[in-house]
Write a protein that holds these residues in place. Sequence first.
Motif, PDB file in Angstrom:
ATOM      1  N   ASN A 231      14.952 -26.847  -1.746  1.00  0.00           N
ATOM      2  CA  ASN A 231      16.006 -26.511  -2.702  1.00  0.00           C
ATOM      3  C   ASN A 231      17.301 -26.136  -1.991  1.00  0.00           C
ATOM      4  OD1 ASN A 231      14.436 -26.883  -5.077  1.00  0.00           O
ATOM      5  ND2 ASN A 231      13.416 -24.942  -4.683  1.00  0.00           N
ATOM      6  N   GLU A 232      17.157 -25.422  -0.879  1.00  0.00           N
ATOM      7  CA  GLU A 232      18.328 -24.990  -0.115  1.00  0.00           C
ATOM      8  C   GLU A 232      19.158 -26.186   0.353  1.00  0.00           C
ATOM      9  OE1 GLU A 232      17.728 -21.603   2.584  1.00  0.00           O
ATOM     10  OE2 GLU A 232      18.551 -22.861   4.164  1.00  0.00           O
TER      11      GLU A 232
ATOM     12  N   GLY B 215      22.973 -30.073  -8.249  1.00  0.00           N
ATOM     13  CA  GLY B 215      22.275 -29.250  -9.238  1.00  0.00           C
ATOM     14  C   GLY B 215      21.319 -30.105 -10.063  1.00  0.00           C
TER      15      GLY B 215
ATOM     16  N   THR C 280      12.596 -30.012  -8.985  1.00  0.00           N
ATOM     17  CA  THR C 280      11.797 -28.898  -9.503  1.00  0.00           C
ATOM     18  C   THR C 280      10.767 -29.401 -10.510  1.00  0.00           C
ATOM     19  OG1 THR C 280      13.562 -27.314  -9.115  1.00  0.00           O
ATOM     20  CG2 THR C 280      11.931 -26.710 -10.767  1.00  0.00           C
TER      21      THR C 280
ATOM     22  N   ALA D 167       7.911 -21.753   2.818  1.00  0.00           N
ATOM     23  CA  ALA D 167       9.222 -21.889   3.454  1.00  0.00           C
ATOM     24  C   ALA D 167       9.775 -23.309   3.282  1.00  0.00           C
ATOM     25  CB  ALA D 167       9.129 -21.530   4.934  1.00  0.00           C
TER      26      ALA D 167
ATOM     27  N   THR E  54      18.369 -31.117  -7.894  1.00  0.00           N
ATOM     28  CA  THR E  54      17.425 -30.014  -7.707  1.00  0.00           C
ATOM     29  C   THR E  54      16.556 -29.851  -8.954  1.00  0.00           C
ATOM     30  OG1 THR E  54      19.165 -28.929  -6.431  1.00  0.00           O
ATOM     31  CG2 THR E  54      17.210 -27.631  -6.920  1.00  0.00           C
ATOM     32  N   ARG E  55      17.170 -30.049 -10.120  1.00  0.00           N
ATOM     33  CA  ARG E  55      16.399 -29.931 -11.353  1.00  0.00           C
ATOM     34  C   ARG E  55      15.285 -30.975 -11.404  1.00  0.00           C
ATOM     35  NH1 ARG E  55      18.822 -29.849 -17.490  1.00  0.00           N
ATOM     36  NH2 ARG E  55      16.806 -29.559 -18.508  1.00  0.00           N
TER      37      ARG E  55
ATOM     38  N   PHE F  53       9.090 -25.364   0.861  1.00  0.00           N
ATOM     39  CA  PHE F  53       9.426 -25.509  -0.559  1.00  0.00           C
ATOM     40  C   PHE F  53      10.814 -24.905  -0.824  1.00  0.00           C
ATOM     41  CE2 PHE F  53       7.618 -24.628  -5.119  1.00  0.00           C
ATOM     42  CZ  PHE F  53       8.384 -25.660  -5.611  1.00  0.00           C
ATOM     43  N   ALA F  54      11.041 -23.715  -0.308  1.00  0.00           N
ATOM     44  CA  ALA F  54      12.339 -23.057  -0.491  1.00  0.00           C
ATOM     45  C   ALA F  54      13.448 -23.865   0.193  1.00  0.00           C
ATOM     46  CB  ALA F  54      12.298 -21.636   0.055  1.00  0.00           C
ATOM     47  N   LEU F  55      13.151 -24.338   1.399  1.00  0.00           N
ATOM     48  CA  LEU F  55      14.106 -25.115   2.186  1.00  0.00           C
ATOM     49  C   LEU F  55      14.545 -26.383   1.442  1.00  0.00           C
ATOM     50  CD1 LEU F  55      15.314 -24.709   4.999  1.00  0.00           C
ATOM     51  CD2 LEU F  55      13.361 -25.927   5.975  1.00  0.00           C
TER      52      LEU F  55
ATOM     53  N   ILE G  15      10.414 -14.778   2.436  1.00  0.00           N
ATOM     54  CA  ILE G  15       9.395 -15.458   3.244  1.00  0.00           C
ATOM     55  C   ILE G  15       9.562 -15.077   4.724  1.00  0.00           C
ATOM     56  CG2 ILE G  15       8.557 -17.733   3.988  1.00  0.00           C
ATOM     57  CD1 ILE G  15       9.587 -18.709   1.113  1.00  0.00           C
TER      58      ILE G  15
ATOM     59  N   LEU H 293      20.976 -27.609  -2.705  1.00  0.00           N
ATOM     60  CA  LEU H 293      21.953 -26.739  -3.372  1.00  0.00           C
ATOM     61  C   LEU H 293      23.157 -26.422  -2.504  1.00  0.00           C
ATOM     62  CD1 LEU H 293      19.422 -24.423  -5.217  1.00  0.00           C
ATOM     63  CD2 LEU H 293      21.050 -25.994  -6.307  1.00  0.00           C
ATOM     64  N   GLU H 294      22.977 -26.470  -1.182  1.00  0.00           N
ATOM     65  CA  GLU H 294      24.122 -26.164  -0.334  1.00  0.00           C
ATOM     66  C   GLU H 294      25.137 -27.309  -0.325  1.00  0.00           C
ATOM     67  OE1 GLU H 294      22.328 -25.126   3.340  1.00  0.00           O
ATOM     68  OE2 GLU H 294      22.100 -27.190   4.025  1.00  0.00           O
TER      69      GLU H 294
ATOM     70  N   LEU I 128      17.653 -23.701 -13.799  1.00  0.00           N
ATOM     71  CA  LEU I 128      18.322 -25.005 -13.775  1.00  0.00           C
ATOM     72  C   LEU I 128      18.382 -25.659 -15.143  1.00  0.00           C
ATOM     73  CD1 LEU I 128      16.904 -26.265 -10.372  1.00  0.00           C
ATOM     74  CD2 LEU I 128      19.316 -25.767 -10.886  1.00  0.00           C
TER      75      LEU I 128
ATOM     76  N   ARG J 288      21.085 -21.158  -6.227  1.00  0.00           N
ATOM     77  CA  ARG J 288      21.334 -21.143  -4.792  1.00  0.00           C
ATOM     78  C   ARG J 288      21.127 -19.737  -4.223  1.00  0.00           C
ATOM     79  NH1 ARG J 288      26.781 -23.305  -1.775  1.00  0.00           N
ATOM     80  NH2 ARG J 288      26.027 -22.913   0.333  1.00  0.00           N
TER      81      ARG J 288
ATOM     82  N   THR K 135      17.467 -18.994  -4.123  1.00  0.00           N
ATOM     83  CA  THR K 135      16.807 -19.714  -3.032  1.00  0.00           C
ATOM     84  C   THR K 135      17.025 -18.997  -1.698  1.00  0.00           C
ATOM     85  OG1 THR K 135      16.978 -21.827  -4.178  1.00  0.00           O
ATOM     86  CG2 THR K 135      16.747 -21.924  -1.791  1.00  0.00           C
TER      87      THR K 135
ATOM     88  N   ARG L 242      15.719 -24.366  11.096  1.00  0.00           N
ATOM     89  CA  ARG L 242      16.287 -23.146  10.496  1.00  0.00           C
ATOM     90  C   ARG L 242      15.236 -22.066  10.269  1.00  0.00           C
ATOM     91  NH1 ARG L 242      19.902 -25.079   5.349  1.00  0.00           N
ATOM     92  NH2 ARG L 242      20.947 -26.824   6.353  1.00  0.00           N
TER      93      ARG L 242
ATOM     94  N   VAL M 116      27.842 -30.687  -8.656  1.00  0.00           N
ATOM     95  CA  VAL M 116      27.131 -30.805  -9.930  1.00  0.00           C
ATOM     96  C   VAL M 116      25.936 -31.749  -9.768  1.00  0.00           C
ATOM     97  CG1 VAL M 116      27.309 -31.623 -12.310  1.00  0.00           C
ATOM     98  CG2 VAL M 116      29.194 -30.332 -11.297  1.00  0.00           C
TER      99      VAL M 116
END
Lengths: 370, 370
Positions: free
Chosen positions: B156-157, B168, B175, B150, B171-172, B152-154, A182, B160-161, A160, A172, A175, B52, B165
Amino acid sequence: MSSSSTGSRGETVPTVPSAAGVADDVDGVDVSGMLDRGRTLATPVLRAAVDRLAPPMDTVAAYHFGWIDAEGRPSAGDGGKAVRPALALLSAEAAGAAPEVGIPGAVAVELVHNFSLLHDDLMDGDEQRRHRDTVWKVHGPAQAILVGDALFALANEILLELDTVEAGRATRRLTTASRKLIDGQAQDISYEHRERVTVEECLEMEGNKTGALLACAVSIGAVLGGADERTADALERYGYHLGLAFQAVDDLLGIWGDPEATGKQTWSDLRQRKKSLPVVAALSAEGEAAERLGELLAADAKSSDFENFSEEEFAARAALIEEAGGRDWTAQEARRQHTIAVEALDSVDMPERVRRQLVALADFVVVRKR
Amino acid sequence: MSSSSTGSRGETVPTVPSAAGVADDVDGVDVSGMLDRGRTLATPVLRAAVDRLAPPMDTVAAYHFGWIDAEGRPSAGDGGKAVRPALALLSAEAAGAAPEVGIPGAVAVELVHNFSLLHDDLMDGDEQRRHRDTVWKVHGPAQAILVGDALFALANEILLELDTVEAGRATRRLTTASRKLIDGQAQDISYEHRERVTVEECLEMEGNKTGALLACAVSIGAVLGGADERTADALERYGYHLGLAFQAVDDLLGIWGDPEATGKQTWSDLRQRKKSLPVVAALSAEGEAAERLGELLAADAKSSDFENFSEEEFAARAALIEEAGGRDWTAQEARRQHTIAVEALDSVDMPERVRRQLVALADFVVVRKR
């Protein structure tokens, strides 16, 4: 393609006739050099990223990567085969970009891979990795959790901070791959407690645990290089099936691999009661061997003496797996996945040299002995 | 601002004179309603995100959030104060966007917060959270690690989905906050093994563990709403110092809070030997009380009888902390951080209503009793 060998333990699994069976030269491509390039370009950036971690996490991570030993002394380490970094650089080239464009992708993928190793080793109680004590064994469970978390976060950070639209797309994909990784570990854990696992379930788990991140490695460089989604998706398809081929071969080596080459014990996966592809395929077959194997493994699961089993007892189980067709089926599955992987490249317009290298890497993956 | 109370345990810590001391109405703003709005808008999206996850991770996560009990039956749960979701929605409004624009940010921040709770409880060996057994205690350590990963990953997901811009950039920031959260936990663990921790080290750790994610919550909605970096940075400054004020009050409540209000044991942080702000400030003071406290705590650290200490023994330690000035210093620090937080808002051009709400929330945070 030729049929696979069904010889005794220690023989190779020559699934691709054109390959030389050694890493140095496959299909006239210098695979060793290709892997070395990935390692050489990615490692300094990976080390710089890990150096950002606050103490003592930087030290714990350096131990995990094999850069220092348990006492903190510099160590040559075993960086592994470095297939993922090599793929990430080729991926950038597939999109017509310079290989260096793929470096942040290579580093991010390696960080996610190692985050999962740190956590999986703890969850699985594995005490050894790459011939060394695992992090939780040396530095304790808390550090294994913490440093895993840090590497995962760092992976996203590395991408990023490029601060481009392409980097957002790359994150993305990473991720999505991380979530699959996982999911795969969750499946792996739940399968351990079940008597029967179907071949489909096993393939789905291996696709999540191995395929998804290889798919990401081989698309992430292209995404960073500005490739469109269609190209990235096709490269992912190559990587995903390459991963499944890789894992099928790994499962063969886990039972019939030469301990001197793999660095693992004889009958390694059988000793760990792994429900790997050859086992699952054998158990789902018809006939006397499959039935006898099912009874034996069910009894083993309850045996208190399992840890003292002799070489002969494991050899008997391996022979039954082979007799029930588990070895043949898995070798054929490796070839099948290899074919799907290579065919996925057909839909991508890329430099011929890069295509030849990706094909050679796929060939290497299925003929390797370790 | 008025001086803080230095009364006995169970009293409130009235650090802001204008506040009513209850959540419902602070400075003429309906704080309860503001927190409810965050909870009401974010929870359904949070639940959909958690749904999910592949089984059994979805169930384990639902238990952690308090939506089901250990047997899987629906449960009302205690969703906590929901300060972060409320901030994320106000954040979007601060940038002139609709509050709903902040929802994915609210959900992502809640996911990261709960990822850290799952892992921290395991690392710290904490058996209770929000009056219930922790996940590792009910579902085992592997599930606590896995579901934390899971979530943590979710996080970002979810961001990002959105595929923008702004997402993004959001998300930065998330992070960066996550990395600080992990740094803070690393510091917390390492401080446990040290006899002395400076006030500066303690503040840095609390800034990482509490400030960074509140900072992210109050900037992420604005970022998603298209705010410029300067605005987002100023909002982060507000959130960071709000977090430090929040934590200072938490540290006061951890020793002198009313068990009926906090739901914790009397002298809770003392029982856990926490090196919280009042303790660290008292130990770093001059004089007889500080000296006596240092000797007592050093002896406690080696005592095998610590778990059987009487109320009176803990009360004696709390009295020494107060006598050495640790309670006053911390209350003053809460006010100091509150002031910096509120002043940070001055540089941001935002609707007056939103500004009043953010100020009221800051006031609420320092006058709360639980």
